[in-house]
Design a protein around this motif. Sequence first.
Motif, PDB file in Angstrom:
ATOM      1  N   GLY A 182       0.824  -1.205   0.000  1.00 26.51           N
ATOM      2  CA  GLY A 182       0.000   0.000   0.000  1.00 26.51           C
ATOM      3  C   GLY A 182       0.863   1.263   0.000  1.00 26.51           C
ATOM      4  N   LEU A 183       1.872   1.270   0.864  1.00 29.54           N
ATOM      5  CA  LEU A 183       2.788   2.411   0.933  1.00 29.54           C
ATOM      6  C   LEU A 183       3.582   2.546  -0.364  1.00 29.54           C
ATOM      7  CD1 LEU A 183       4.219   2.032   4.567  1.00 29.54           C
ATOM      8  CD2 LEU A 183       2.669   3.813   3.734  1.00 29.54           C
ATOM      9  N   ALA A 184       4.027   1.410  -0.890  1.00 29.10           N
ATOM     10  CA  ALA A 184       4.826   1.427  -2.114  1.00 29.10           C
ATOM     11  C   ALA A 184       4.031   1.978  -3.290  1.00 29.10           C
ATOM     12  CB  ALA A 184       5.325   0.017  -2.429  1.00 29.10           C
ATOM     13  N   ILE A 185       2.760   1.589  -3.393  1.00 32.76           N
ATOM     14  CA  ILE A 185       1.908   2.079  -4.480  1.00 32.76           C
ATOM     15  C   ILE A 185       1.755   3.589  -4.389  1.00 32.76           C
ATOM     16  CG2 ILE A 185      -0.479   2.182  -5.279  1.00 32.76           C
ATOM     17  CD1 ILE A 185       0.992  -0.127  -6.431  1.00 32.76           C
ATOM     18  N   ALA A 186       1.539   4.103  -3.171  1.00 33.91           N
ATOM     19  CA  ALA A 186       1.388   5.546  -2.979  1.00 33.91           C
ATOM     20  C   ALA A 186       2.645   6.288  -3.436  1.00 33.91           C
ATOM     21  CB  ALA A 186       1.098   5.855  -1.515  1.00 33.91           C
ATOM     22  N   VAL A 187       3.810   5.749  -3.073  1.00 30.32           N
ATOM     23  CA  VAL A 187       5.085   6.370  -3.458  1.00 30.32           C
ATOM     24  C   VAL A 187       5.277   6.294  -4.967  1.00 30.32           C
ATOM     25  CG1 VAL A 187       7.594   6.212  -3.267  1.00 30.32           C
ATOM     26  CG2 VAL A 187       6.168   5.896  -1.245  1.00 30.32           C
ATOM     27  N   ILE A 188       4.942   5.155  -5.564  1.00 32.10           N
ATOM     28  CA  ILE A 188       5.126   4.960  -7.001  1.00 32.10           C
ATOM     29  C   ILE A 188       4.243   5.913  -7.807  1.00 32.10           C
ATOM     30  CG2 ILE A 188       4.739   3.363  -8.909  1.00 32.10           C
ATOM     31  CD1 ILE A 188       7.276   2.820  -7.335  1.00 32.10           C
ATOM     32  N   VAL A 189       3.007   6.109  -7.354  1.00 27.93           N
ATOM     33  CA  VAL A 189       2.089   7.020  -8.052  1.00 27.93           C
ATOM     34  C   VAL A 189       2.678   8.426  -8.087  1.00 27.93           C
ATOM     35  CG1 VAL A 189      -0.153   8.181  -7.943  1.00 27.93           C
ATOM     36  CG2 VAL A 189      -0.009   5.710  -7.595  1.00 27.93           C
ATOM     37  N   GLY A 190       3.184   8.889  -6.940  1.00 33.37           N
ATOM     38  CA  GLY A 190       3.808  10.203  -6.878  1.00 33.37           C
ATOM     39  C   GLY A 190       5.059  10.264  -7.744  1.00 33.37           C
ATOM     40  N   HIS A 191       5.816   9.192  -7.720  1.00 32.65           N
ATOM     41  CA  HIS A 191       7.059   9.101  -8.494  1.00 32.65           C
ATOM     42  C   HIS A 191       6.767   9.196  -9.991  1.00 32.65           C
ATOM     43  CE1 HIS A 191      11.233   8.111  -9.133  1.00 32.65           C
ATOM     44  NE2 HIS A 191      10.939   7.033  -9.833  1.00 32.65           N
ATOM     45  N   ILE A 192       5.746   8.482 -10.444  1.00 38.54           N
ATOM     46  CA  ILE A 192       5.380   8.493 -11.859  1.00 38.54           C
ATOM     47  C   ILE A 192       4.859   9.868 -12.269  1.00 38.54           C
ATOM     48  CG2 ILE A 192       3.744   7.590 -13.554  1.00 38.54           C
ATOM     49  CD1 ILE A 192       3.945   4.893 -12.159  1.00 38.54           C
ATOM     50  N   TYR A 193       4.066  10.483 -11.405  1.00 40.66           N
ATOM     51  CA  TYR A 193       3.526  11.811 -11.716  1.00 40.66           C
ATOM     52  C   TYR A 193       4.648  12.814 -11.939  1.00 40.66           C
ATOM     53  CZ  TYR A 193       1.523  16.425 -11.107  1.00 40.66           C
ATOM     54  OH  TYR A 193       1.189  17.744 -11.300  1.00 40.66           O
ATOM     55  N   LEU A 194       5.613  12.834 -11.024  1.00 38.11           N
ATOM     56  CA  LEU A 194       6.715  13.787 -11.132  1.00 38.11           C
ATOM     57  C   LEU A 194       7.638  13.467 -12.312  1.00 38.11           C
ATOM     58  CD1 LEU A 194       7.638  14.218  -7.359  1.00 38.11           C
ATOM     59  CD2 LEU A 194       6.547  15.905  -8.849  1.00 38.11           C
ATOM     60  N   SER A 195       7.781  12.183 -12.620  1.00 34.11           N
ATOM     61  CA  SER A 195       8.697  11.778 -13.682  1.00 34.11           C
ATOM     62  C   SER A 195       8.117  11.947 -15.078  1.00 34.11           C
ATOM     63  CB  SER A 195       9.102  10.312 -13.492  1.00 34.11           C
ATOM     64  OG  SER A 195       9.734  10.119 -12.256  1.00 34.11           O
ATOM     65  N   VAL A 196       6.829  11.676 -15.215  1.00 27.69           N
ATOM     66  CA  VAL A 196       6.230  11.628 -16.548  1.00 27.69           C
ATOM     67  C   VAL A 196       5.280  12.789 -16.832  1.00 27.69           C
ATOM     68  CG1 VAL A 196       4.880  10.197 -18.136  1.00 27.69           C
ATOM     69  CG2 VAL A 196       6.399   9.116 -16.471  1.00 27.69           C
ATOM     70  N   VAL A 197       4.610  13.291 -15.804  1.00 28.55           N
ATOM     71  CA  VAL A 197       3.553  14.280 -16.010  1.00 28.55           C
ATOM     72  C   VAL A 197       3.977  15.709 -15.692  1.00 28.55           C
ATOM     73  CG1 VAL A 197       1.202  14.963 -15.391  1.00 28.55           C
ATOM     74  CG2 VAL A 197       1.817  12.526 -15.505  1.00 28.55           C
ATOM     75  N   HIS A 198       4.582  15.927 -14.520  1.00 29.77           N
ATOM     76  CA  HIS A 198       4.879  17.286 -14.072  1.00 29.77           C
ATOM     77  C   HIS A 198       5.822  18.001 -15.038  1.00 29.77           C
ATOM     78  CE1 HIS A 198       6.192  20.584 -11.440  1.00 29.77           C
ATOM     79  NE2 HIS A 198       5.031  20.396 -10.842  1.00 29.77           N
ATOM     80  N   LYS A 199       5.460  19.208 -15.424  1.00 33.07           N
ATOM     81  CA  LYS A 199       6.170  19.958 -16.452  1.00 33.07           C
ATOM     82  C   LYS A 199       7.652  20.180 -16.144  1.00 33.07           C
ATOM     83  CE  LYS A 199       6.149  24.484 -18.725  1.00 33.07           C
ATOM     84  NZ  LYS A 199       5.456  25.804 -18.817  1.00 33.07           N
ATOM     85  N   ASN A 200       7.963  20.574 -14.921  1.00 26.73           N
ATOM     86  CA  ASN A 200       9.340  20.942 -14.600  1.00 26.73           C
ATOM     87  C   ASN A 200      10.275  19.758 -14.388  1.00 26.73           C
ATOM     88  OD1 ASN A 200       8.759  23.644 -14.790  1.00 26.73           O
ATOM     89  ND2 ASN A 200       8.316  23.886 -12.618  1.00 26.73           N
ATOM     90  N   SER A 201       9.741  18.640 -13.915  1.00 27.57           N
ATOM     91  CA  SER A 201      10.604  17.486 -13.647  1.00 27.57           C
ATOM     92  C   SER A 201      10.596  16.462 -14.775  1.00 27.57           C
ATOM     93  CB  SER A 201      10.183  16.803 -12.333  1.00 27.57           C
ATOM     94  OG  SER A 201       8.801  16.506 -12.342  1.00 27.57           O
ATOM     95  N   ARG A 202       9.631  16.573 -15.687  1.00 26.69           N
ATOM     96  CA  ARG A 202       9.493  15.601 -16.784  1.00 26.69           C
ATOM     97  C   ARG A 202      10.734  15.469 -17.666  1.00 26.69           C
ATOM     98  NH1 ARG A 202       4.568  17.232 -19.165  1.00 26.69           N
ATOM     99  NH2 ARG A 202       5.738  18.657 -20.486  1.00 26.69           N
ATOM    100  N   PRO A 203      11.467  16.548 -17.960  1.00 26.85           N
ATOM    101  CA  PRO A 203      12.656  16.405 -18.816  1.00 26.85           C
ATOM    102  C   PRO A 203      13.691  15.422 -18.265  1.00 26.85           C
ATOM    103  CG  PRO A 203      12.027  18.698 -18.678  1.00 26.85           C
ATOM    104  CD  PRO A 203      11.184  17.966 -17.665  1.00 26.85           C
ATOM    105  N   GLY A 204      13.656  15.186 -16.945  1.00 26.49           N
ATOM    106  CA  GLY A 204      14.622  14.275 -16.349  1.00 26.49           C
ATOM    107  C   GLY A 204      14.272  12.811 -16.505  1.00 26.49           C
ATOM    108  N   TYR A 205      13.081  12.520 -17.053  1.00 28.69           N
ATOM    109  CA  TYR A 205      12.648  11.125 -17.198  1.00 28.69           C
ATOM    110  C   TYR A 205      13.597  10.319 -18.077  1.00 28.69           C
ATOM    111  CZ  TYR A 205       9.863   7.093 -18.631  1.00 28.69           C
ATOM    112  OH  TYR A 205       9.436   5.817 -18.890  1.00 28.69           O
ATOM    113  N   SER A 206      14.187  10.982 -19.064  1.00 30.49           N
ATOM    114  CA  SER A 206      15.103  10.277 -19.969  1.00 30.49           C
ATOM    115  C   SER A 206      16.291   9.679 -19.220  1.00 30.49           C
ATOM    116  CB  SER A 206      15.611  11.221 -21.066  1.00 30.49           C
ATOM    117  OG  SER A 206      16.338  12.307 -20.494  1.00 30.49           O
TER     118      SER A 206
END
Length: 241
Positions: free
Chosen positions: A172-196
């Motif tokens: 449960g905790l891991a899923i919550a962390v992963i959701v936030g991690h994916i949002y910042l990595s793939v969706v959020h405008k300022n952090s998305r460039p670092g996904y590569s």
Amino acid sequence: MTALSKPQNSTVKVRRFSKAFVWAHAVNAISFFALYITALPMYTEFFDWLYPVLGGPEGARLLHRIFAVTFVLPTFIWVIFDFKGFKLWLKELVTWKKRDLQFFTEFVKELFGFNFKHVRQTFFNAGEKINSIIQIFTAILIIGSGVPMWFSEYFPKAVVQWGYLLHNVGFGLAIAVIVGHIYLSVVHKNSRPGYSGVVTGEVPAWWAKEHYADWYDEEVKKGNFPKLDDPTHTKKKKKGA
């Protein structure tokens, strides 16, 4: 914190992560989601429709155990093929300074679209350190509780029962962390460039300098990274996403 002009430096890339880290991250991500999918029908009848896809209850259980083994491999991959990077990660996790606390104030502003400024950070910023610490905790919880569940004949019944409870809490905790991690990595405008960085190991140089200024400047001194000059340098705060 000054900001770099993206159009001027958008084509310049620098290596942030080793190939070993990229592979370890990929194995970790695939294993985690495979564990989650194979576990769903075992926890609730709502996902019984997955059983035919997974080869029935026995097939789902077998796949779950296979991916449970691969789930512990990333650390070994990183240690064996990039021990220097692994040591740096551990060192960063236990190194906290005033700027790390300042990071969170600006991060909240950035997250919700307010004006913010970049706080100078090293290889891992404070948010990534917290994310790593939580992931370490959940991994220990998941793996530690999974052992008595798998080899229940060797453990007292009470330990096995606690194992099921802690396993659920860990996931449960891991899923919550992963959701936030994916949002910042793939969706959020300022952090998305670092996904590569987790796909190829390389990130845009302008982005790396903005988000990890101390690390970038240190690499410039070593001759590893290009020195980015921007005539539009300004001390104005950058508008958030």
